[in-house]
Write an enzyme that holds these catalytic residues in place. Structure first.
Site, PDB file in Angstrom:
ATOM      1  N   ASP A  72       0.820  -1.217   0.000  1.00 48.50           N
ATOM      2  CA  ASP A  72       0.000   0.000   0.000  1.00 48.50           C
ATOM      3  C   ASP A  72       0.852   1.264   0.000  1.00 48.50           C
ATOM      4  O   ASP A  72       0.407   2.320  -0.449  1.00 48.50           O
ATOM      5  CB  ASP A  72      -0.896   0.050   1.245  1.00 48.50           C
ATOM      6  N   ASP A 116      -2.647   5.730  -2.888  1.00 45.52           N
ATOM      7  CA  ASP A 116      -1.995   4.619  -2.212  1.00 45.52           C
ATOM      8  C   ASP A 116      -1.264   3.824  -3.294  1.00 45.52           C
ATOM      9  O   ASP A 116      -1.769   3.682  -4.422  1.00 45.52           O
ATOM     10  CB  ASP A 116      -3.018   3.705  -1.526  1.00 45.52           C
ATOM     11  N   HIS A 123      -7.650  -0.041  -3.656  1.00 46.64           N
ATOM     12  CA  HIS A 123      -6.572  -0.972  -3.991  1.00 46.64           C
ATOM     13  C   HIS A 123      -6.979  -1.956  -5.089  1.00 46.64           C
ATOM     14  O   HIS A 123      -7.915  -2.735  -4.939  1.00 46.64           O
ATOM     15  CB  HIS A 123      -6.055  -1.705  -2.753  1.00 46.64           C
ATOM     16  N   ASP A 150      -5.557  -4.604  -6.278  1.00 48.97           N
ATOM     17  CA  ASP A 150      -4.999  -5.954  -6.367  1.00 48.97           C
ATOM     18  C   ASP A 150      -5.893  -7.078  -5.846  1.00 48.97           C
ATOM     19  O   ASP A 150      -5.425  -8.212  -5.662  1.00 48.97           O
ATOM     20  CB  ASP A 150      -3.585  -6.018  -5.775  1.00 48.97           C
ATOM     21  N   CYS A 185      -0.578  -7.972  -1.355  1.00 49.96           N
ATOM     22  CA  CYS A 185      -0.583  -6.850  -0.404  1.00 49.96           C
ATOM     23  C   CYS A 185       0.593  -6.908   0.567  1.00 49.96           C
ATOM     24  O   CYS A 185       1.211  -5.889   0.857  1.00 49.96           O
ATOM     25  CB  CYS A 185      -1.838  -6.879   0.461  1.00 49.96           C
TER      26      CYS A 185
HETATM   27  N1  NVA Z   1     -10.748  -3.488  -2.497  1.00 48.07           N
HETATM   28  C1  NVA Z   1     -10.078  -4.611  -2.052  1.00 48.07           C
HETATM   29  C2  NVA Z   1      -8.837  -4.432  -1.279  1.00 48.07           C
HETATM   30  C3  NVA Z   1      -8.044  -5.669  -1.333  1.00 48.07           C
HETATM   31  C4  NVA Z   1      -6.594  -5.544  -1.281  1.00 48.07           C
HETATM   32  C5  NVA Z   1     -11.046  -5.592  -1.431  1.00 48.07           C
HETATM   33  O1  NVA Z   1     -11.571  -6.347  -2.218  1.00 48.07           O
HETATM   34  O2  NVA Z   1     -11.282  -5.602  -0.237  1.00 48.07           O
END
Ligand code: NVA
Length: 371
Positions: A112, A200, A249, A251, A355
């Site tokens: 992050d 991030d 995020h 990923d 992550c």
């Molecule tokens: N948006 C994401 C963050 C995972 C790293 C989720 O699915 O919670």
């Protein structure tokens, strides 16, 4: 020149070339931070995280550390160099002239905070107040790399002020409901405003000359513009995933496995108008397999789609969380060698296998995959 374990070199241009040197996070002293605007917007209304904060229970910290240590040892046994952050005291408040919050977050997950682009590691602005000082966990490593690698560029994006002007108050009202959130996400109305650049590092995917950046809660358009100006030799692409009511995020949404192949979360498909660069260059975007679990583990910020939060070790080898049987099966069918890694009990500390790591060195150079 071939990589050597005896010499520190920072270099990574993409998400899939052979990984040689990596940072793996630690669960030490991780906290559930108190309420604050951008964090509140991410936590679902029915989540067990609502209304509680403080140091995470010691037995969960110990268990997560056991899993992270095992992961690090496994990577070392495969010949990788693994570095670990040095935890600061996250129980301390974060106070600047512009804001105060009563505790910090942790030294998980490194992905992050740190964005490695070629010979550079860039500390992201971050967009949560509790994560404002998180880069300090990695400063001993950054100093070491700076001392040992004469070509390493250590960069830090401008620290944001994170006043109330950075957040839309609408997102903070109780019980907005998922439908409303989905509508807002489709309209690209996110909790963060365009007051100042925010991003991030985990909103960025690296495809050689191209950087693909998710616009959502943690990265705003000014943050993407800042990245564009900061990396003038790159093409920077903004993407959205409207099916995600809590878009932070990239990923657990979009996962490149090797040149020409990306997994996409079937609930958060990349819109047609944003697929052009992939399609015209014969990249295949396939739906990721379903997660094996119906719910995330306790006190977890992330969704069940951490199933697709995998770490690619080379274009034929991928680490997948050991309980994610459907994701492992799909990887196998896609021709990848799968290394199962037990990590689910560490998910609550900020995510999965992608992550909890940050690239230091991958083989390969900056290629143009979308000429
Ligand atoms: N948006 C994401 C963050 C995972 C790293 C989720 O699915 O919670």
């Amino acid at each position: 020149m071939a990589w050597s374990a005896d010499k520190t070199e920072v270099k990574s241009w993409n998400e899939w070339d052979t990984l040689r040197h990596v940072i793996v996070g630690r669960a030490d002293d991780c906290h559930i931070p108190p309420e604050e605007p951008a964090l509140d917007a991410k936590v679902p209304e029915d989540s067990d995280m609502r209304g509680q904060w403080g140091r995470r229970p010691q037995e969960t910290i110990d268990r997560a550390n056991e899993l992270l240590n095992n992961f690090a040892t496994m990577l070392e046994k495969r010949g990788l160099r693994v570095d670990r952050p040095h935890s600061i005291d996250h129980s301390l408040p974060a106070t600047t002239p512009d804001f105060h919050t009563d505790s910090q977050f942790g030294c998980m997950p490194p992905r992050d905070v740190l964005l490695t682009v070629g010979r550079e590691m860039l500390e992201a602005t971050m967009s949560y107040r509790c994560r404002w000082f998180e880069y300090l966990n990695y400063r001993p490593l950054m100093q070491q790399y700076f001392n040992e690698d004469p070509l390493f560029r250590h960069e830090s994006a401008p620290k944001p002020r994170l006043t109330d002007a950075d957040y839309h108050p609408d997102y903070l009202s109780e019980k907005i409901g998922v439908e409303k959130r989905l509508q807002w996400a489709a309209e690209k109305f996110f909790v963060t405003t365009e007051e100042e650049p925010l991003f991030d590092a985990a909103d960025v995917l690296r495809f050689g000359r191209d950087l693909v950046v998710q616009h959502g809660f943690t990265t705003n358009l000014k943050g993407i513009e800042w990245l564009r100006r900061h990396f003038p030799d790159h093409r920077v692409h903004t993407v959205n995933f409207p099916g995600d009511p809590y878009p932070i995020h990239i990923d657990a949404t979009f996962t490149p496995l090797r040149p020409g192949l990306i997994l996409n979360n079937p609930q958060r498909r990349l819109p047609e108008d944003q697929r052009k660069m992939f399609e015209t260059n014969d990249w295949e975007i396939v739906d990721a397999a379903q997660p094996a679990h119906n719910a995330p583990p306790p006190l977890c910020y992330s969704s069940t789609w951490l199933s697709m939060n995998v770490l690619v070790l080379d274009p034929k080898t991928v680490c997948v969380e050991a309980s994610e049987v459907y994701q492992m099966e799909q990887m196998d069918k896609l021709g990848m060698n799968v290394i199962p890694v037990d990590l689910r009990d560490a998910y609550a500390f900020g995510g999965g296998l992608h992550c909890c790591t940050a690239d230091v060195y991958r083989d390969g150079d900056c290629e143009d995959y979308f000429p």
